[in-house]
Design an enzyme around this catalytic site. Structure first.
Site, PDB file in Angstrom:
ATOM      1  NE  ARG A   1      38.686  38.821  41.888  1.00  0.00           N
ATOM      2  CZ  ARG A   1      40.079  39.043  41.460  1.00  0.00           C
ATOM      3  NH1 ARG A   1      40.208  39.312  40.467  1.00  0.00           N
ATOM      4  NH2 ARG A   1      40.836  38.372  42.348  1.00  0.00           N
TER       5      ARG A   1
ATOM      6  CB  SER B   1      41.215  44.340  33.236  1.00  0.00           C
ATOM      7  OG  SER B   1      40.579  44.146  34.452  1.00  0.00           O
TER       8      SER B   1
ATOM      9  CE  LYS C   1      41.106  37.766  36.227  1.00  0.00           C
ATOM     10  NZ  LYS C   1      41.019  38.989  35.730  1.00  0.00           N
TER      11      LYS C   1
END
Length: 204
Positions: A32, A101, A133
């Protein structure tokens, strides 16, 4: 596919960190990086894909399907705002991994209505607030996690603020694994931290 200890890298991870997680027994890696250019990320991803393949562990790319296709990754993990899962599956082909997700029951109902074979797994959360996040959805907690997992058409991974001590609760909720960022990446010894997670998962 073994989703038990699912390592999500921090931005701009170095190969040593990914190697340590692989040596420690991470069962799947997600690269990521929302900052790097596609060109830079493809170059880095090619190195990490080759590294993961030597450990016989799939490495998938977060969000960017063009990067996933260009670097030969094992698949893609997409968020709710990253497009149509059916279109992503069509681009990836039937043999690549596709994860999505899911943040709540409504999104799970939509995921459950997708054609069979569209998704390989869902990442459910955030279970807790997480500093890794900052724009995440409201935390769902373990009780709602179990409810959402029960409606999942494919294996589920708990995401967001989960750590080693949560493994019994994650398993009790019906998850096939937990996604870990800082518990591995911020550890003094990422390999040992991963080994501990693997052992705790097996014992739970």
């Amino acid at each position: 596919m073994d989703l038990s200890i699912y390592f999500v890298t921090p931005h701009d991870p170095d190969a040593k960190l990914v190697e340590a997680a692989l040596q420690g027994g991470a069962s799947i890696i997600q690269l990521r990086d929302k900052v790097a250019s596609d060109e830079d990320l493809i170059a880095r991803a090619k190195t990490l894909v080759a590294l993961a393949e030597r450990h016989n562990v799939p490495l998938i790319i977060n969000d960017r399907i063009e990067v996933a296709l260009a670097c030969g990754a094992a698949g893609l993990h997409m968020g709710q705002s990253d497009g149509d899962p059916k279109a992503m599956r069509a681009k990836l082909g039937p043999d690549k991994i596709l994860g999505l997700s899911v943040e709540n029951e409504v999104q799970m109902a939509v995921a459950a209505a997708l054609p069979e074979g569209t998704l390989d797994y869902v990442g459910i959360g955030p279970v807790r607030a997480t500093p890794s996040k900052i724009d995440h959805a409201p935390p769902i907690g373990f009780e709602r996690l179990a409810d959402i997992v029960a409606a999942a058409p494919v294996p589920s991974v708990a995401i967001g603020g989960v750590k080693a001590a949560d493994i019994p609760a994650v398993k009790a909720a019906g998850c096939a694994g937990l996604a870990i960022v800082s518990a591995i990446s911020a550890a003094d010894d990422p390999k040992a931290a991963t080994e501990t997670l693997v052992a705790q998962w097996r014992q739970a």
